[in-house]
Design a protein around this motif. Structure first.
Motif, PDB file in Angstrom:
ATOM      1  N   LYS A 176       0.804  -0.974  -0.033  1.00 55.45           N
ATOM      2  CA  LYS A 176      -0.021   0.108  -0.001  1.00 55.45           C
ATOM      3  C   LYS A 176       0.979   1.128  -0.041  1.00 55.45           C
ATOM      4  CE  LYS A 176      -4.281  -1.567   2.096  1.00 55.45           C
ATOM      5  NZ  LYS A 176      -5.374  -1.638   3.149  1.00 55.45           N
ATOM      6  N   ALA A 180       0.838   3.924  -3.060  1.00 50.78           N
ATOM      7  CA  ALA A 180       0.790   5.387  -2.967  1.00 50.78           C
ATOM      8  C   ALA A 180       1.879   6.220  -3.176  1.00 50.78           C
ATOM      9  CB  ALA A 180       0.478   5.674  -1.564  1.00 50.78           C
ATOM     10  N   ARG A 184       1.708   8.707  -6.524  1.00 54.78           N
ATOM     11  CA  ARG A 184       2.191  10.000  -6.127  1.00 54.78           C
ATOM     12  C   ARG A 184       3.333  10.576  -7.422  1.00 54.78           C
ATOM     13  NH1 ARG A 184       1.404   9.093  -0.954  1.00 54.78           N
ATOM     14  NH2 ARG A 184       3.501   8.681  -0.679  1.00 54.78           N
TER      15      ARG A 184
END
Length: 233
Positions: A176, A180, A184
């Protein structure tokens, strides 16, 4: 050709050796000086070769962009000619459609910004592919965990379930974070500005072509009127 950084590293080493020889008070520092001079010449040659290659690359890129622009301008003008209609109407030769500078400029600008967008899209897709790959791995791990938990709810438990679920939980937590971060990073390269620029350039070209077609048809109508009046004079 050896890399410039490698040559610079050897040059730095040769200069250190020369300095050390001077500090030791060596009677003959010629070998050290010659080593420095030889590497300096090698560096100068490598830099000249690199500069020549860069000039060649820039020329090739300029030629590519010029050809891209010329093709786009020709295509845009041909579209206006096709939309204006036939060359001969009712036996009357129609005026030649003149290249409209507004159409040419808009087509050239669109070609340039679209080329830039294509390059930015390739960079974005490369980073986004990494994000999607990690996201897929996360989804797979979550699916395996959910299957185990669903099986255990029905009473079908296996001795290694708890350990596997615990390991999956750690993997999912780590993934996770990676997902992420990758998302980004990919979003930093999303070419939103270039996409809007291309859309604006497309609208600008469409507007210029529409006006050019209108003027061409107007000129043709005037030619038909002159031919009609001449025939009935």
């Amino acid at each position: 050709m050896k890399s410039i950084s490698e040559i610079e590293s050897r040059l730095a080493g040769a200069r250190v050796n020369l300095t050390a020889a001077l500090e030791r008070g060596d009677a003959d520092t010629t070998p050290f000086r010659n080593a420095v001079i030889e590497i300096e010449r090698e560096l100068a040659a490598a830099q000249a070769e690199q500069a020549s290659a860069e000039r060649a690359r820039q020329c090739a890129e300029q030629d590519r962009l010029s050809e891209l622009s010329a093709n786009a301008v020709s295509k845009a003008h041909n579209a206006v000619v096709d939309a204006a209609g036939a060359d001969v109407v009712a036996g009357v030769d129609m005026p030649t459609v003149i290249n409209d500078p507004a159409v040419s400029n808009a087509a050239a600008r669109l070609a340039a910004v679209r080329d830039r967008l294509n390059r930015e899209e390739a960079t974005y897709q490369s980073h986004n592919a990494k994000y999607l790959n990690l996201k897929g791995r996360l989804t797979d791990k979550e699916h395996i965990r959910d299957e185990i938990l669903a099986r255990r709810v029905t009473g079908d438990e296996k001795p290694g379930d708890a350990a596997e679920v615990a390991l999956l939980a750690e993997d999912i937590s780590s993934l996770k974070e990676l997902v992420a971060d990758a998302h980004r990073n990919a979003e930093r390269y999303r070419p939103n500005t270039s996409r809007r620029t291309v859309a604006d350039a497309e609208a600008e070209l469409a507007k210029a072509q529409s006006r050019s077609v209108y003027l061409a048809k107007q000129a043709r109508l005037q030619e038909l009127e002159r031919a009609f009046l001449a025939a009935h004079a």
